[in-house]
Design a protein around this motif. Structure first.
Motif, PDB file in Angstrom:
ATOM      1  N   CYS A 253     -10.014   6.944  -2.596  1.00 31.25           N
ATOM      2  CA  CYS A 253      -8.901   6.016  -2.383  1.00 31.25           C
ATOM      3  C   CYS A 253      -9.442   4.587  -2.365  1.00 31.25           C
ATOM      4  O   CYS A 253     -10.390   4.292  -1.633  1.00 31.25           O
ATOM      5  CB  CYS A 253      -8.203   6.309  -1.066  1.00 31.25           C
ATOM      6  SG  CYS A 253      -7.575   7.999  -0.930  1.00 31.25           S
TER       7      CYS A 253
ATOM      8  N   CYS B 223      -2.747   5.931   0.998  1.00 31.67           N
ATOM      9  CA  CYS B 223      -3.506   6.666  -0.011  1.00 31.67           C
ATOM     10  C   CYS B 223      -2.732   7.883  -0.514  1.00 31.67           C
ATOM     11  O   CYS B 223      -2.772   8.216  -1.691  1.00 31.67           O
ATOM     12  CB  CYS B 223      -4.850   7.094   0.575  1.00 31.67           C
ATOM     13  SG  CYS B 223      -5.863   8.056  -0.581  1.00 31.67           S
TER      14      CYS B 223
ATOM     15  N   ARG C  10      -5.736   5.588  -6.283  1.00 31.60           N
ATOM     16  CA  ARG C  10      -6.618   6.761  -6.232  1.00 31.60           C
ATOM     17  C   ARG C  10      -7.368   6.894  -7.547  1.00 31.60           C
ATOM     18  O   ARG C  10      -6.825   6.605  -8.624  1.00 31.60           O
ATOM     19  CB  ARG C  10      -5.801   8.042  -5.992  1.00 31.60           C
ATOM     20  CG  ARG C  10      -5.086   8.074  -4.656  1.00 31.60           C
ATOM     21  CD  ARG C  10      -3.923   9.052  -4.635  1.00 31.60           C
ATOM     22  NE  ARG C  10      -4.362  10.435  -4.712  1.00 31.60           N
ATOM     23  CZ  ARG C  10      -4.441  11.267  -3.675  1.00 31.60           C
ATOM     24  NH1 ARG C  10      -4.110  10.833  -2.462  1.00 31.60           N
ATOM     25  NH2 ARG C  10      -4.829  12.507  -3.826  1.00 31.60           N
TER      26      ARG C  10
END
Length: 421
Positions: free
Chosen positions: A344, A245, A269
């Motif tokens: 995420c 992430c 994201r």
């Protein structure tokens, strides 16, 4: 009996309500139609020696192709930028290395001069090899540039003769570039091996494969594909997810395409403001032979690793595409300048292949991201996806209950009349 009748009516009403709520969820379409650039089509014609074969309506395959092209050129919409590329049209010799380079642009992709294009087609004569892979690579370059729709229509009567450059792998590489190019294939009087190869080429880019036995079938199908290029489409934006992430790209609302290795994961994201709702969906395509029993998982996770919500789906070999989605409403904040939350998105697949099947490039992934104004009560979103449809559900349940009472009363009345008579 009356009780059973009432229960059945109520259950039917409940089932109808649930079906209506799930079948017609509220949602926003992500992605943008292509811009003002004109749609482009490159007709790629096999002019190899086998096109002399006389098995289409009493004439040669080449004659059928020329007749079809003339009619297609007359019917091409004005807004379409059309080109014609040949393969196997110039080199008649036996040198394989030279024959596998035999592809040329017969008419450049651009505004169509019908007379000039017809004249160019009339000069063609069946000649040489069948370098489908090299022709597809060149055709992709012919269509390069712009954000309008791009389509290659490949017409061939045989499989590629220039291995190890596998045309199916070439098609996968073109799809992996994320340029929104579709390849449709048409097989003239196909055999099993040719049908398999042309089908693989089409499936790799989301195109179609069609077997052709008659001239009018060829004309109709090419016309249909050229017309389809003029329809507004949504072009996915190529992106590249990360292995974590922290390294993931930040995506805005839209439609994205990527590639994911077998059994791996990709991270993205998305920023969600207070009072907004994130809606995301993902599709993973099996563009080659895969083992049965596979799955795809889409998770929404905080930057600290806490799972928020997930969507998952499993398959058993009956479909080539597996899709799932999720929704995450972020509550309103009392703070006037409350910051956005970074969510995420993790995409994981459990596809696998048998020994000998290539694993690169990875599987095609299509990700849709949308961020919309959230519902007034974010908590009702996860309830069967109905949102404010619960009002409709309640009304339908009440209607079903009243219908059950009425049916029961009518049944008792009819039974009483029957006994009296």
């Amino acid at each position: 009996m009356i009780t059973r009748t009432r229960l059945a009516a109520g259950a039917c009403a409940l089932l109808a309500a649930l079906t209506a709520g799930i079948a017609f969820p509220s949602g926003a379409a992500a992605g943008e139609p292509t811009g003002e650039d004109a749609p482009k089509v490159d007709l790629v014609l096999d002019v190899s020696g086998s096109m002399r074969t006389r098995d289409i309506d009493g004439g040669t395959r080449m004659a059928a192709a020329k007749q079809a092209f003339n009619e297609v050129l007359d019917a091409t919409p004005e807004e379409v930028r059309l080109g014609i590329r040949t393969l196997g049209a110039d080199y008649p010799g036996d040198d394989r290395k030279t024959g596998c380079k035999d592809t040329a642009q017969l008419y450049p992709v651009g505004p169509l001069d019908r007379t000039e294009a017809k004249t160019a087609v009339a000069t063609l004569a069946p000649t040489g090899w069948t370098p489908i892979g090299p022709a597809l690579l060149q055709a992709a370059d012919d269509l390069d540039g712009g954000d309008g729709s791009k389509r290659i229509v490949l017409i061939s009567d045989g499989e590629d003769t220039c291995a190890p450059l596998d045309p199916c792998e070439v098609a996968r590489e073109i799809a992996a570039k994320g340029i929104g190019l579709t390849i449709d294939t048409l097989g003239l009087v196909p055999n099993a091996k040719m049908r398999q190869q042309l089908s693989c080429i089409a499936e790799a880019t989301g195109g179609t494969y069609t077997s052709i036995e008659h001239t009018d079938e060829l004309t109709d199908k090419v016309n249909q594909l050229v017309d389809r290029a003029a329809d507004p489409v949504v072009t996915p934006v190529a992106t590249e997810g990360a292995d974590s992430c922290a390294k993931a790209p930040t995506l805005k609302p839209g439609l994205y395409t990527d590639r994911e290795e077998f059994g791996r994961q990709r991270w993205y994201r998305v920023d969600v403001e207070p009072g907004q709702e994130l809606r995301a969906s993902v599709s993973v395509g099996a563009d080659r032979a895969v083992n049965p029993s596979y799955g795809v998982l889409l998770r929404a996770v905080t930057v600290h690793g806490r799972e928020i919500v997930r969507g998952e789906a499993a398959g058993n070999g009956r479909t080539d595409v597996l899709s799932t989605g999720l929704r995450y409403p972020k509550a309103e904040s009392d703070e006037e300048d409350a910051p956005a939350e970074t969510v995420c998105l993790q995409v994981t697949n459990s596809f696998s292949v048998a020994t000998g099947v290539k694993t690169t490039p990875g599987l095609p992934v299509e990700l849709t991201v949308d961020v919309v104004d959230g519902p007034s009560d974010a908590g009702d979103v996860a309830s069967f996806g109905l949102g404010r449809g619960w009002w409709l559900l309640g009304a339908l349940i009440l209607t079903g209950f009243l219908a059950g009472l009425l049916w029961g009363w009518l049944s008792r009345w009819r039974f009483a009349v029957w006994r009296a008579n």
